[in-house]
Design an enzyme around this catalytic site. Structure first.
Site, PDB file in Angstrom:
ATOM      1  N   ASP A  80       0.759  -1.254   0.143  1.00  0.00           N
ATOM      2  CA  ASP A  80       0.106   0.052   0.097  1.00  0.00           C
ATOM      3  C   ASP A  80       0.628   1.203   0.121  1.00  0.00           C
ATOM      4  O   ASP A  80       2.069   1.365   0.392  1.00  0.00           O
ATOM      5  CB  ASP A  80      -1.094  -0.002   1.322  1.00  0.00           C
ATOM      6  CG  ASP A  80      -1.826  -0.990   1.300  1.00  0.00           C
ATOM      7  OD1 ASP A  80      -2.326  -1.575  -0.032  1.00  0.00           O
ATOM      8  OD2 ASP A  80      -2.413  -1.402   2.226  1.00  0.00           O
ATOM      9  N   TYR A  98       4.387  -9.071   7.442  1.00  0.00           N
ATOM     10  CA  TYR A  98       3.921  -7.861   7.838  1.00  0.00           C
ATOM     11  C   TYR A  98       4.087  -7.726   9.386  1.00  0.00           C
ATOM     12  O   TYR A  98       3.625  -8.572  10.099  1.00  0.00           O
ATOM     13  CB  TYR A  98       2.316  -7.603   7.394  1.00  0.00           C
ATOM     14  CG  TYR A  98       2.023  -7.919   6.064  1.00  0.00           C
ATOM     15  CD1 TYR A  98       2.176  -6.813   5.044  1.00  0.00           C
ATOM     16  CD2 TYR A  98       1.883  -9.028   5.780  1.00  0.00           C
ATOM     17  CE1 TYR A  98       1.892  -6.912   3.955  1.00  0.00           C
ATOM     18  CE2 TYR A  98       1.434  -9.429   4.289  1.00  0.00           C
ATOM     19  CZ  TYR A  98       1.371  -8.301   3.332  1.00  0.00           C
ATOM     20  OH  TYR A  98       1.184  -8.493   2.037  1.00  0.00           O
ATOM     21  N   TYR A 116      -5.243  -9.676   2.584  1.00  0.00           N
ATOM     22  CA  TYR A 116      -5.540  -8.334   2.854  1.00  0.00           C
ATOM     23  C   TYR A 116      -5.113  -8.154   4.390  1.00  0.00           C
ATOM     24  O   TYR A 116      -6.119  -8.728   5.076  1.00  0.00           O
ATOM     25  CB  TYR A 116      -6.691  -7.672   2.469  1.00  0.00           C
ATOM     26  CG  TYR A 116      -6.911  -7.720   0.842  1.00  0.00           C
ATOM     27  CD1 TYR A 116      -6.095  -6.558   0.288  1.00  0.00           C
ATOM     28  CD2 TYR A 116      -7.677  -8.591   0.448  1.00  0.00           C
ATOM     29  CE1 TYR A 116      -6.522  -6.574  -1.217  1.00  0.00           C
ATOM     30  CE2 TYR A 116      -7.867  -8.563  -1.183  1.00  0.00           C
ATOM     31  CZ  TYR A 116      -7.299  -7.495  -1.865  1.00  0.00           C
ATOM     32  OH  TYR A 116      -7.590  -7.462  -3.315  1.00  0.00           O
TER      33      TYR A 116
END
Length: 430
Positions: A243, A309, A381
């Site tokens: 992103d 992440y 996601y």
């Protein structure tokens, strides 16, 4: 075809009129591997003269009615091809030829007069490709390559032109994005469509720049590669994308820069790496730059990859440490159903995607904040895994806690192949 039939066919071919050695030998190109068509033709001409005890009549290519003398021009075409790429670095090449229809017809008639099949041996264009190619290789030291050569030539015999194509060069590496609000690739302004102008004046949305974001990973890397390789344009190919507001840290994200029409290929990738990092001024940095093949573009785009992440999470209400631990345990290894998120439904098809959260862990910072790390299957996601996205993602951290949760900051720590690494020597150029 036995020897007697071979000599009879050669006599019939010679009887059609003046024929050069190349054209005489071409219908028999599938015999005696290692000979050129001119060598086959001269051998047949000699064999007929010996068998008939006749005077030997050497060929004059200029008088040949089949090729109309073009077989005498192989050296000239090779010289012209070499001149067309003077100043261009290349290791491999390919030659193609567009032969006038009249010469193709002459070849068909020539074979028919001797009772041979129209496809006997090889066509003139194939001999042209090979003979000019051999000469070009000797002139330049390059190797012929049929899959994806560095340079390609189309010899148009009728138009007397050499069309030249310098194929793209490719550089692989990994990048880290060290500042937020930098997209991976150029992001043209949607209001002015990248022109910088709207309603008769300067576009207010992008302030006349034509871009929603003034810089991108692409703009901070690809121009340097293009400049060093002396190309005319470049394209950035990434293994997915983070992103805009996320950092790309750790081992970095694989990418390939494709440079159009490069004049330089033999580059110092270590120096290039330093040049890119200096140009990016700490916003982006690259490592592991290597020249690669076109196949690496497909690899970075298609290889199944997992990602790690780190998310800074904010809760709408107080959360206890044991509650968070229980919820994270539920998510650890979970199969997650995600309908296209609200934030991307304008550019992604509306459907449910099934992804696996391989590993999920974390800890509270305080009652309203936590740090969560996720090792997820490609395409998972993460922001929605935390927030639930109004029920579009199941399960989610917010849903399991019964408390609203949002990602305030997101860092990508690793992008690696699920079953094999991106870096495979098969795709690199020494």
């Amino acid at each position: 075809m036995d020897d007697a039939r071979l000599l009879a066919a050669a006599r019939d071919l010679l009887a059609t009129g003046p024929v050069c050695d190349n054209c005489l030998g071409r219908p028999f190109a599938d015999r005696s591997f290692g000979l050129g068509d001119d060598e086959r033709g001269r051998g047949l001409r000699t064999a007929v003269a010996l068998a008939d005890d006749a005077d030997f009549q050497p060929a004059d290519t200029a008088d040949c009615w089949v090729c109309e003398g073009v077989c005498a021009d192989f050296d000239d075409w090779a010289d012209r091809a070499a001149a067309a790429v003077e100043g261009v670095e290349f290791d491999s090449y390919q030659v193609g030829t567009r032969v006038p229809p009249l010469l193709e017809e002459n070849g068909d008639l020539f074979r028919a007069d001797a009772g041979l099949d129209s496809d006997a041996g090889e066509p003139l264009r194939k001999e042209f490709n090979r003979e000019v190619g051999k000469r070009f290789g000797r002139l330049t030291g390059a190797e012929v390559e049929f899959e994806r050569p560095d340079v390609q030539f189309l010899l148009d015999v009728a138009e007397d032109t050499v069309e030249t194509t310098v194929n793209s060069a490719f550089v692989y590496g990994r990048y880290r994005k060290l500042e937020r609000d930098i997209p991976q690739t150029e992001w043209p302004c949607s209001d002015c469509h990248g022109t910088g102008r709207a309603d008769g004046g300067v576009c207010e949305t992008c302030e006349g720049t034509g871009y929603l974001y003034p810089e991108s990973v692409e703009q901070l890397t690809a121009p340097v590669v293009e400049d060093v390789m002396d190309g005319v344009d470049s394209t950035f190919h990434g293994a997915g994308r983070e992103d805009v507001d996320a950092l790309m840290l750790g081992t970095g994200r694989p990418f390939v820069v494709e440079v159009d029409e490069p004049r330089r290929r033999d580059i110092d990738v270590g120096r290039l790496e330093a040049d890119v990092n200096a140009f990016a001024e700490g916003k982006v940095e690259v490592e592991g730059l290597r020249r690669c093949t076109h196949g690496m573009v497909e690899r970075v785009k298609r290889l199944d990859a997992s990602k790690r992440y780190r998310a800074a999470v904010a809760f709408d209400a107080d959360v206890e440490a044991d509650e968070l631990a229980d919820a994270l345990t539920e998510l650890d290894g979970a199969t997650v159903e995600q309908y296209t998120p609200n934030r991307v439904d304008h550019r992604r098809a509306g459907k449910t995607r099934i992804r696996v959260a391989h590993e999920v862990s974390g800890e509270l910072v305080d009652a309203r904040h936590a740090t969560v790390e996720v090792h997820g299957e490609g395409g998972l996601y993460i922001k929605e895994l935390i927030s639930g996205d109004e029920g579009r993602t199941e399960p989610s951290l917010a849903g399991l806690l019964g408390v609203g949760a949002t990602v305030s900051e997101l860092d990508v720590l690793a992008v690696e192949g699920e079953d094999e690494p991106f870096e495979d020597d098969e795709f690199f150029v020494d």
